[in-house]
Design a protein around this motif. Structure first.
Motif, PDB file in Angstrom:
ATOM      1  N   LEU A  14       7.716 -16.605  39.853  1.00  0.00           N
ATOM      2  CA  LEU A  14       9.024 -16.142  39.378  1.00  0.00           C
ATOM      3  C   LEU A  14       8.886 -14.871  38.557  1.00  0.00           C
ATOM      4  O   LEU A  14       9.659 -13.927  38.702  1.00  0.00           O
ATOM      5  N   GLY A  15       7.875 -14.841  37.680  1.00  0.00           N
ATOM      6  CA  GLY A  15       7.648 -13.647  36.873  1.00  0.00           C
ATOM      7  C   GLY A  15       7.271 -12.446  37.719  1.00  0.00           C
ATOM      8  O   GLY A  15       7.766 -11.321  37.505  1.00  0.00           O
ATOM      9  N   ILE A  16       6.403 -12.655  38.708  1.00  0.00           N
ATOM     10  CA  ILE A  16       5.994 -11.565  39.599  1.00  0.00           C
ATOM     11  C   ILE A  16       7.195 -11.060  40.394  1.00  0.00           C
ATOM     12  O   ILE A  16       7.395  -9.848  40.551  1.00  0.00           O
ATOM     13  N   GLY A  17       7.996 -11.980  40.889  1.00  0.00           N
ATOM     14  CA  GLY A  17       9.182 -11.581  41.643  1.00  0.00           C
ATOM     15  C   GLY A  17      10.148 -10.777  40.808  1.00  0.00           C
ATOM     16  O   GLY A  17      10.748  -9.803  41.285  1.00  0.00           O
ATOM     17  N   PHE A  18      10.326 -11.163  39.550  1.00  0.00           N
ATOM     18  CA  PHE A  18      11.212 -10.419  38.655  1.00  0.00           C
ATOM     19  C   PHE A  18      10.698  -9.001  38.431  1.00  0.00           C
ATOM     20  O   PHE A  18      11.461  -8.037  38.417  1.00  0.00           O
ATOM     21  N   LEU A  19       9.382  -8.862  38.279  1.00  0.00           N
ATOM     22  CA  LEU A  19       8.802  -7.528  38.147  1.00  0.00           C
ATOM     23  C   LEU A  19       9.033  -6.703  39.412  1.00  0.00           C
ATOM     24  O   LEU A  19       9.256  -5.485  39.347  1.00  0.00           O
ATOM     25  N   GLY A  20       8.990  -7.376  40.561  1.00  0.00           N
ATOM     26  CA  GLY A  20       9.254  -6.683  41.811  1.00  0.00           C
ATOM     27  C   GLY A  20      10.672  -6.157  41.889  1.00  0.00           C
ATOM     28  O   GLY A  20      10.904  -5.035  42.363  1.00  0.00           O
ATOM     29  N   VAL A  21      11.630  -6.952  41.438  1.00  0.00           N
ATOM     30  CA  VAL A  21      13.027  -6.494  41.424  1.00  0.00           C
ATOM     31  C   VAL A  21      13.180  -5.274  40.524  1.00  0.00           C
ATOM     32  O   VAL A  21      13.855  -4.298  40.880  1.00  0.00           O
ATOM     33  N   VAL A  57      11.816  -2.268  42.359  1.00  0.00           N
ATOM     34  CA  VAL A  57      12.749  -1.775  43.380  1.00  0.00           C
ATOM     35  C   VAL A  57      13.857  -0.955  42.740  1.00  0.00           C
ATOM     36  O   VAL A  57      14.258   0.102  43.256  1.00  0.00           O
ATOM     37  N   LEU A  58      14.359  -1.417  41.607  1.00  0.00           N
ATOM     38  CA  LEU A  58      15.471  -0.735  40.945  1.00  0.00           C
ATOM     39  C   LEU A  58      15.024   0.473  40.148  1.00  0.00           C
ATOM     40  O   LEU A  58      15.870   1.253  39.686  1.00  0.00           O
ATOM     41  N   GLY A  59      13.717   0.677  39.959  1.00  0.00           N
ATOM     42  CA  GLY A  59      13.234   1.809  39.183  1.00  0.00           C
ATOM     43  C   GLY A  59      13.613   1.697  37.714  1.00  0.00           C
ATOM     44  O   GLY A  59      14.184   2.633  37.137  1.00  0.00           O
ATOM     45  N   TRP A  73       8.986   5.617  46.864  1.00  0.00           N
ATOM     46  CA  TRP A  73       7.784   4.780  46.892  1.00  0.00           C
ATOM     47  C   TRP A  73       8.009   3.423  46.257  1.00  0.00           C
ATOM     48  O   TRP A  73       7.408   2.420  46.676  1.00  0.00           O
ATOM     49  N   ASN A  74       8.892   3.353  45.232  1.00  0.00           N
ATOM     50  CA  ASN A  74       9.050   2.102  44.500  1.00  0.00           C
ATOM     51  C   ASN A  74       9.781   1.030  45.310  1.00  0.00           C
ATOM     52  O   ASN A  74       9.644  -0.169  45.032  1.00  0.00           O
ATOM     53  N   THR A  75      10.544   1.443  46.339  1.00  0.00           N
ATOM     54  CA  THR A  75      11.286   0.450  47.120  1.00  0.00           C
ATOM     55  C   THR A  75      10.357  -0.448  47.937  1.00  0.00           C
ATOM     56  O   THR A  75      10.413  -1.676  47.812  1.00  0.00           O
ATOM     57  N   PRO A  76       9.495   0.107  48.788  1.00  0.00           N
ATOM     58  CA  PRO A  76       8.596  -0.788  49.527  1.00  0.00           C
ATOM     59  C   PRO A  76       7.574  -1.488  48.634  1.00  0.00           C
ATOM     60  O   PRO A  76       7.222  -2.646  48.879  1.00  0.00           O
ATOM     61  N   VAL A  77       7.090  -0.794  47.598  1.00  0.00           N
ATOM     62  CA  VAL A  77       6.130  -1.426  46.684  1.00  0.00           C
ATOM     63  C   VAL A  77       6.786  -2.607  45.965  1.00  0.00           C
ATOM     64  O   VAL A  77       6.213  -3.704  45.866  1.00  0.00           O
ATOM     65  N   GLY A  78       8.001  -2.370  45.460  1.00  0.00           N
ATOM     66  CA  GLY A  78       8.719  -3.456  44.794  1.00  0.00           C
ATOM     67  C   GLY A  78       9.023  -4.606  45.730  1.00  0.00           C
ATOM     68  O   GLY A  78       8.952  -5.779  45.345  1.00  0.00           O
ATOM     69  N   LEU A  80       8.172 -10.207  47.525  1.00  0.00           N
ATOM     70  CA  LEU A  80       7.745 -11.151  48.545  1.00  0.00           C
ATOM     71  C   LEU A  80       6.532 -11.955  48.086  1.00  0.00           C
ATOM     72  O   LEU A  80       6.420 -13.152  48.377  1.00  0.00           O
ATOM     73  N   ALA A  81       5.617 -11.297  47.371  1.00  0.00           N
ATOM     74  CA  ALA A  81       4.451 -12.015  46.854  1.00  0.00           C
ATOM     75  C   ALA A  81       4.877 -13.083  45.852  1.00  0.00           C
ATOM     76  O   ALA A  81       4.371 -14.217  45.873  1.00  0.00           O
ATOM     77  N   GLY A  82       5.796 -12.731  44.977  1.00  0.00           N
ATOM     78  CA  GLY A  82       6.291 -13.698  44.009  1.00  0.00           C
ATOM     79  C   GLY A  82       7.025 -14.844  44.666  1.00  0.00           C
ATOM     80  O   GLY A  82       6.841 -16.014  44.304  1.00  0.00           O
TER      81      GLY A  82
END
Length: 335
Positions: A161-168, A171-173, A303-308, A313-315
Motif C-alpha cells: 500500500l505504501g509503495i503504491g501510494f508513492l507510485g501515485v 505519476v502526479l509529479g 518520464w514520471n508517468t510510466p515510472v510511477g 503496479l508493484a505495490g
C-alpha cells in the motif's frame, strides 16, 4: 454453485467476478493440456480489450457528453449479455432482494465509475486514466481490512500500500507541485478506481454464494445500470445534435466488447484458471492503455508517468501476493 469469493477486476467488467471453490473432478492429461494452452490467448485478448477501453472513452467523449458515452456503454453491454442469456435459455433473477442488491452493485461497479472515467478524460489523457485504474487493488486492500473481518493487514500488504501510494505521487509529479496535471480529472479517475472495490465488497457481503449464474446476475446488473443512467442522463445533457461515426463506433466497441464480450471472456478465465490468476489482467491493462494513447492519440508521456505506473503496479501486486506455501509449511514444522 457452491461458495464463492469475489475478485478485483479491471474497469471493463460489468460485475465483480466470482468463482466456485468446490473441487473439480480430475481429467486425463490429454484433455486438460489444450485448455491449459488456450487460456493465454483469451487472457491476452481480454487485456487488449480492456486496455483499449480508455482510448474508446476518449474518442467517444469527442462526439458525445460523458454521461451519454456511459449510457451507450452499458446499453450495448447489456444487449450482448441478454442475447447470450436468451441463447443459453437462462432467466433473470426473480427475487426483489437480489434486484435490490444488484441495483447498488450497478451503481458502484458500472454507473458511477464508468461516468467518472468518461468525465476525467475530458481533461486528462487516456494513458493517465488507465494508470489510475491500476490503483483499484490498492483501494481494495485498504477497504477490505476495514470492511471484511477475514482480511487481516500484514507487513507485505502494508508495504504494498505504501509503495503504491508513492507510485501515485510519482505519476502526479508531487515534487513539482502537481503542475501540468489536471487535479480534478485525476481525482475523478482515482475516484472511479475507488468505486470498484466498494462495489466488490458490497457484492461479496450480500450476494456471494447466490444460486444464480454469473451471466444472469451480470445481465441484470447492466440492465439496472442502464436504467439508472437513462434517468440521469437526460437531466444533465441535451440530446446529441449529430452522431459522428468514429465516436459512435467507439461507444459501441466500449459497450459490446469492453463491457459485454469481455465479461464472457473473464468469466471463462475465472472458471478455468481461478480468480487469482485471472485478476492479473489488471496489471497489464495500463500498459496497453498507455501504448494505445501514445501511438493512436499522440498523447505525450513524461518520464514520471510510466515510472510511477510501474511503482503502482508493484505495490498493487504486493498487496495481492501471499506467502509461499513452502514457507508456511516450514513454519508449521518448526513450531
Amino acid at each position: 454453485m457452491t461458495s464463492a469469493t469475489s475478485t478485483p477486476v479491471a474497469s471493463g467488467s460489468p460485475v465483480a467476478a466470482t468463482a466456485t471453490t468446490s473441487p473439480t473432478p480430475q481429467r486425463p492429461a490429454a484433455v486438460t493440456r489444450p485448455r491449459a494452452r488456450g487460456w493465454q490467448v483469451r487472457f491476452a485478448i481480454l487485456v487488449l480489450i480492456w486496455g483499449f477501453s480508455f482510448l474508446f472513452i476518449k474518442v467517444g467523449t469527442q462526439g458525445f457528453a460523458p454521461l451519454q458515452v456511459t449510457l451507450g456503454r452499458v446499453t450495448f453491454g447489456a444487449l450482448v449479455l441478454l442475447a447470450i442469456l436468451v441463447i443459453k435459455r437462462e432467466r433473470l433473477p426473480r427475487s426483489a432482494r437480489t434486484w435490490g442488491h444488484l441495483a447498488v452493485a450497478a451503481f458502484f461497479l458500472n454507473a458511477l465509475p464508468f461516468s467518472l472515467f468518461a468525465y476525467s478524460e475530458l481533461t486528462i489523457p487516456s494513458t493517465l486514466a488507465g494508470i489510475c485504474n491500476a490503483a483499484s487493488p490498492l483501494w481494495g486492500m485498504a477497504l477490505s481490512v476495514v470492511a471484511l473481518s477475514e482480511d487481516r493487514p500484514t507487513r507485505r500488504r502494508v508495504a504494498g500500500l505504501g509503495i503504491g501510494f508513492l507510485g501515485v505521487l510519482t505519476v502526479l509529479g508531487a515534487w513539482q507541485g502537481f503542475t501540468g496535471t489536471d487535479l480534478t480529472g485525476t481525482a475523478m479517475a482515482l475516484g472511479a478506481s475507488l468505486s470498484y472495490p466498494i462495489g466488490w465488497i458490497y457484492v461479496r457481503r450480500t450476494l456471494a454464494g447466490s444460486a444464480h449464474s454469473h451471466l444472469s446476475m451480470s445481465s441484470t446488473q447492466l440492465l439496472l445500470a442502464t436504467a439508472q443512467l437513462a434517468v440521469v442522463t437526460p437531466l444533465f445533457t441535451a440530446a446529441p445534435a449529430s452522431y459522428p461515426i468514429l465516436p459512435l463506433l467507439s461507444v459501441f466497441a466500449l459497450g459490446a466488447l469492453g463491457t459485454g464480450f469481455a465479461f464472457l471472456l473473464q468469466y471463462g478465465l475465472v472458471a478455468e484458471i481461478g480468480p487469482t490468476t485471472a485478476q492479473m489482467v489488471t496489471y497489464f491493462v495500463p500498459v496497453i492503455a498507455t501504448a494505445a494513447g501514445v501511438a493512436l492519440l499522440n498523447e505525450r508521456l513524461s518520464w514520471n508517468t510510466p515510472v510511477g505506473a510501474l511503482i503502482v503496479l508493484a505495490g498493487a501486486a504486493l498487496t495481492q501476493s501471499k506467502p509461499r506455501a513452502s514457507a508456511a509449511r516450514r513454519s508449521t514444522v518448526t513450531d
